[in-house]
Design a protein around this motif. Structure first.
Motif, PDB file in Angstrom:
ATOM      1  N   MET A  73       8.115 -14.439  -4.415  1.00 19.60           N
ATOM      2  CA  MET A  73       6.984 -14.939  -3.636  1.00 19.60           C
ATOM      3  C   MET A  73       7.513 -15.586  -2.360  1.00 19.60           C
ATOM      4  N   LYS A  74       7.062 -15.095  -1.206  1.00 13.82           N
ATOM      5  CA  LYS A  74       7.554 -15.602   0.072  1.00 13.82           C
ATOM      6  C   LYS A  74       6.775 -16.853   0.478  1.00 13.82           C
ATOM      7  N   ALA A  75       7.511 -17.873   0.882  1.00 13.57           N
ATOM      8  CA  ALA A  75       6.908 -19.131   1.316  1.00 13.57           C
ATOM      9  C   ALA A  75       6.640 -19.066   2.813  1.00 13.57           C
ATOM     10  N   ILE A  76       5.408 -19.403   3.207  1.00 11.26           N
ATOM     11  CA  ILE A  76       4.951 -19.231   4.586  1.00 11.26           C
ATOM     12  C   ILE A  76       4.373 -20.533   5.115  1.00 11.26           C
ATOM     13  N   THR A  77       4.681 -20.809   6.373  1.00 13.47           N
ATOM     14  CA  THR A  77       3.972 -21.855   7.112  1.00 13.47           C
ATOM     15  C   THR A  77       3.189 -21.175   8.223  1.00 13.47           C
ATOM     16  N   LEU A  78       1.989 -21.680   8.470  1.00  8.89           N
ATOM     17  CA  LEU A  78       1.082 -21.054   9.423  1.00  8.89           C
ATOM     18  C   LEU A  78       0.696 -22.064  10.499  1.00  8.89           C
ATOM     19  N   ILE A  79       1.071 -21.746  11.734  1.00  4.56           N
ATOM     20  CA  ILE A  79       0.730 -22.587  12.881  1.00  4.56           C
ATOM     21  C   ILE A  79      -0.435 -21.935  13.617  1.00  4.56           C
ATOM     22  N   GLY A  80      -1.550 -22.655  13.726  1.00  9.77           N
ATOM     23  CA  GLY A  80      -2.762 -22.065  14.287  1.00  9.77           C
ATOM     24  C   GLY A  80      -3.643 -21.491  13.205  1.00  9.77           C
ATOM     25  N   SER A  81      -3.834 -22.257  12.143  1.00  7.95           N
ATOM     26  CA  SER A  81      -4.452 -21.712  10.925  1.00  7.95           C
ATOM     27  C   SER A  81      -5.943 -21.459  11.049  1.00  7.95           C
ATOM     28  N   THR A  82      -6.621 -22.126  11.980  1.00  2.71           N
ATOM     29  CA  THR A  82      -8.076 -21.966  12.065  1.00  2.71           C
ATOM     30  C   THR A  82      -8.495 -20.940  13.110  1.00  2.71           C
ATOM     31  N   GLY A  83      -7.545 -20.363  13.835  1.00  2.00           N
ATOM     32  CA  GLY A  83      -7.865 -19.330  14.808  1.00  2.00           C
ATOM     33  C   GLY A  83      -7.938 -17.957  14.165  1.00  2.00           C
ATOM     34  N   SER A  84      -8.135 -16.941  15.016  1.00  2.00           N
ATOM     35  CA  SER A  84      -8.289 -15.575  14.522  1.00  2.00           C
ATOM     36  C   SER A  84      -7.057 -15.105  13.756  1.00  2.00           C
ATOM     37  N   ILE A  85      -5.865 -15.330  14.316  1.00  2.00           N
ATOM     38  CA  ILE A  85      -4.630 -14.926  13.633  1.00  2.00           C
ATOM     39  C   ILE A  85      -4.473 -15.708  12.329  1.00  2.00           C
ATOM     40  N   GLY A  86      -4.749 -17.002  12.378  1.00  2.00           N
ATOM     41  CA  GLY A  86      -4.579 -17.843  11.199  1.00  2.00           C
ATOM     42  C   GLY A  86      -5.481 -17.449  10.046  1.00  2.00           C
ATOM     43  N   THR A  87      -6.755 -17.217  10.341  1.00  2.00           N
ATOM     44  CA  THR A  87      -7.685 -16.899   9.262  1.00  2.00           C
ATOM     45  C   THR A  87      -7.372 -15.524   8.664  1.00  2.00           C
ATOM     46  N   GLN A  88      -6.927 -14.583   9.492  1.00  2.00           N
ATOM     47  CA  GLN A  88      -6.578 -13.268   8.956  1.00  2.00           C
ATOM     48  C   GLN A  88      -5.277 -13.322   8.146  1.00  2.00           C
ATOM     49  N   THR A  89      -4.354 -14.172   8.547  1.00  2.00           N
ATOM     50  CA  THR A  89      -3.154 -14.375   7.734  1.00  2.00           C
ATOM     51  C   THR A  89      -3.520 -14.947   6.376  1.00  2.00           C
ATOM     52  N   LEU A  90      -4.428 -15.902   6.359  1.00  2.00           N
ATOM     53  CA  LEU A  90      -4.842 -16.494   5.088  1.00  2.00           C
ATOM     54  C   LEU A  90      -5.643 -15.510   4.237  1.00  2.00           C
ATOM     55  N   ASP A  91      -6.340 -14.580   4.868  1.00  2.00           N
ATOM     56  CA  ASP A  91      -6.985 -13.508   4.109  1.00  2.00           C
ATOM     57  C   ASP A  91      -5.936 -12.705   3.337  1.00  2.00           C
ATOM     58  N   ILE A  92      -4.798 -12.440   3.988  1.00  2.00           N
ATOM     59  CA  ILE A  92      -3.715 -11.698   3.344  1.00  2.00           C
ATOM     60  C   ILE A  92      -3.148 -12.497   2.170  1.00  2.00           C
ATOM     61  N   VAL A  93      -2.925 -13.789   2.382  1.00  2.00           N
ATOM     62  CA  VAL A  93      -2.392 -14.638   1.313  1.00  2.00           C
ATOM     63  C   VAL A  93      -3.364 -14.672   0.135  1.00  2.00           C
ATOM     64  N   THR A  94      -4.656 -14.726   0.439  1.00  2.00           N
ATOM     65  CA  THR A  94      -5.673 -14.725  -0.620  1.00  2.00           C
ATOM     66  C   THR A  94      -5.636 -13.418  -1.399  1.00  2.00           C
ATOM     67  N   GLN A  95      -5.462 -12.308  -0.712  1.00  2.00           N
ATOM     68  CA  GLN A  95      -5.476 -11.007  -1.368  1.00  2.00           C
ATOM     69  C   GLN A  95      -4.196 -10.752  -2.165  1.00  2.00           C
ATOM     70  N   TYR A  96      -3.089 -11.387  -1.741  1.00  3.35           N
ATOM     71  CA  TYR A  96      -1.801 -11.148  -2.397  1.00  3.35           C
ATOM     72  C   TYR A  96      -1.165 -12.473  -2.848  1.00  3.35           C
ATOM     73  N   PRO A  97      -1.812 -13.167  -3.791  1.00  2.62           N
ATOM     74  CA  PRO A  97      -1.301 -14.468  -4.219  1.00  2.62           C
ATOM     75  C   PRO A  97       0.026 -14.395  -4.953  1.00  2.62           C
ATOM     76  N   ASP A  98       0.386 -13.205  -5.432  1.00  2.87           N
ATOM     77  CA  ASP A  98       1.671 -13.060  -6.100  1.00  2.87           C
ATOM     78  C   ASP A  98       2.800 -12.748  -5.118  1.00  2.87           C
ATOM     79  N   GLN A  99       2.451 -12.525  -3.847  1.00  6.53           N
ATOM     80  CA  GLN A  99       3.437 -12.178  -2.834  1.00  6.53           C
ATOM     81  C   GLN A  99       3.740 -13.339  -1.887  1.00  6.53           C
ATOM     82  N   PHE A 100       2.732 -14.184  -1.611  1.00  9.21           N
ATOM     83  CA  PHE A 100       2.871 -15.204  -0.579  1.00  9.21           C
ATOM     84  C   PHE A 100       2.282 -16.535  -1.055  1.00  9.21           C
ATOM     85  N   ARG A 101       2.896 -17.627  -0.619  1.00  5.95           N
ATOM     86  CA  ARG A 101       2.327 -18.956  -0.842  1.00  5.95           C
ATOM     87  C   ARG A 101       2.469 -19.769   0.453  1.00  5.95           C
ATOM     88  N   ILE A 102       1.571 -20.706   0.643  1.00  7.01           N
ATOM     89  CA  ILE A 102       1.523 -21.515   1.860  1.00  7.01           C
ATOM     90  C   ILE A 102       2.247 -22.842   1.647  1.00  7.01           C
TER      91      ILE A 102
END
Length: 399
Positions: free
Chosen positions: A1-30
């Motif tokens: 599971m890859k550990a990720i930090t997200l800078i700009g989490s409430t913008g377009s890039i941020g919300t779409q990145t979090l969509d990916i994390v939501t869809q793949y909880p076994d692959q990524f964590r925040i």
């Protein structure tokens, strides 16, 4: 599971990145989240993803954020201001930092993450445009990876997989043409903010949507491509591709051309940046070429899009000039969005500021030089636009 930090989490890039994390909880964590000023959205993200640390750039809103999540147990570290965002970027065991902040505000957090040994999923093109002379040596020094996460540079990066060193001959960046690709040049004097924000293909933030309307976004991508892939500016071309199916192309030494295709969906380049060199199966809509229909191309109109010429000129000048171009553009776009200048004033303002910087262009800028040039250019842009409002003859866009 890859550990990720997200800078700009409430913008377009941020919300779409979090969509990916939501869809793949076994692959990524925040591990960490940082946002600008949206307390409600950031609080909801903290509740859902439970980061160890979070920051809000608008420091005056830190108490409201603390109040919004006061019942959480355990509590994350909560910070405010630019220093807080920088601390989030360097914090903890995150392997990759996704830089989704718009504009030059992403430069210092990105540098902090690199110095902390973290790979960068770069969705903030201004980091390289303004800070390329500083950022690239730091990438090499700390042995981290810089993975492009915007659609065009991800397309180039994907096409380059397996290409031998020295095999790349030319880059072709595709552009949708933005909101005004089918307008006559004469109509641009009538443009409103609402007009400029009607992007035909992509859903993006306000600033980058205006950049797409002026085609400055493509000019900035030319400079970014120069830093990312090492080609000279005469070997980086722009072509208008209204359908936004081909996200960019590369030409190899033998004249073979490779392209990356897909529906306009920012999740694709983001997922690749996070999962590289692996490919993760998705259930997203697959590209249907019959449904896509005709794929067409045309040369960009330099009279309609003078910002392209300005970007090429700044890139070729090098040194601190790209930072000045970027800062002047950010300031001019902000003034346009606030309805303080007209759409056609954007390139006029940028050109005036860049002209003023020619004699002071620093060939080998330090970080302090780049930050100083950035601040100077913003003030000059404000001064330029004031003159635009009082004397239209002061600034003349040469196209």
């Amino acid at each position: 599971m890859k550990a990720i930090t997200l800078i700009g989490s409430t913008g377009s890039i941020g919300t779409q990145t979090l969509d990916i994390v939501t869809q793949y909880p076994d692959q990524f964590r925040i591990v960490g989240l940082a946002a600008g000023s949206n307390v409600e959205m950031l609080a909801a993200q903290i509740r859902q993803f439970r980061p160890s640390i979070a920051a809000i750039s608008a420091v005056e809103k830190l108490p409201a954020l603390q109040e919004a999540i006061k019942d959480l147990d355990p509590q994350p570290i909560l910070l405010g201001g630019e220093a807080g965002v920088i601390e989030v970027a360097r914090y903890g065991d995150a392997e990759t930092v996704v830089t989704g902040i718009v504009g030059c505000a992403g430069l210092l957090p990105t540098i902090a993450a690199i110095e902390a040994g973290k790979d960068i999923a770069l969705a903030n093109k201004e980091t390289l445009i303004a800070g390329g002379p500083v950022v690239l040596p730091l990438i090499e020094k700390h042995g981290v990876k810089l993975l492009p996460a915007d659609s065009e540079h991800s397309a180039i990066f994907q096409c380059l997989q397996g290409v031998p060193k020295g095999g790349l001959r030319r880059i072709l960046l595709t552009a949708s043409g933005g909101a005004f690709r089918d307008w006559d040049v004469a109509r641009l004097a009538e443009v409103t903010v609402a007009d400029a924000l009607k992007h035909p293909n992509w859903s993006m933030g306000r600033k980058i949507t205006v950049d797409s309307a002026t085609l400055m976004n493509k000019g900035l991508e030319v400079i970014e491509a120069h830093f990312l892939f090492g080609l000279d500016y005469q070997d980086i071309d722009i072509v208008i591709h209204p359908q936004s199916i081909i996200h960019s192309l590369i030409e190899l030494q033998d004249t073979s051309v490779l392209a990356q295709l897909g529906w306009p969906d920012m999740r694709l380049p983001l997922l690749y940046a996070l999962s590289w060199p692996e490919r993760i199966y998705t259930d997203w809509e697959r590209l249907d070429l019959v449904k896509a229909g005709n794929l067409t191309f045309r040369e960009p109109d330099h009279q309609k899009y003078p910002c392209m010429r300005l970007a090429y000129a700044a890139g070729k000048a090098g040194g601190s000039m790209p930072a000045v171009l970027n800062a002047a553009n950010e300031q001019a776009v902000a003034l346009f969005l606030d309805e303080k200048i007209k759409f056609l004033d954007i390139p006029r303002c940028i050109e005036w500021v860049c002209d003023r910087h020619q004699n002071d262009n620093c060939a080998n800028p330090s970080l302090d030089d780049i930050l100083a040039a950035d601040q100077w250019a913003r003030q000059e842009a404000i001064a330029a636009t004031k003159k635009l409002n009082t004397d239209s003859r002061v600034i003349s866009a040469r196209s």
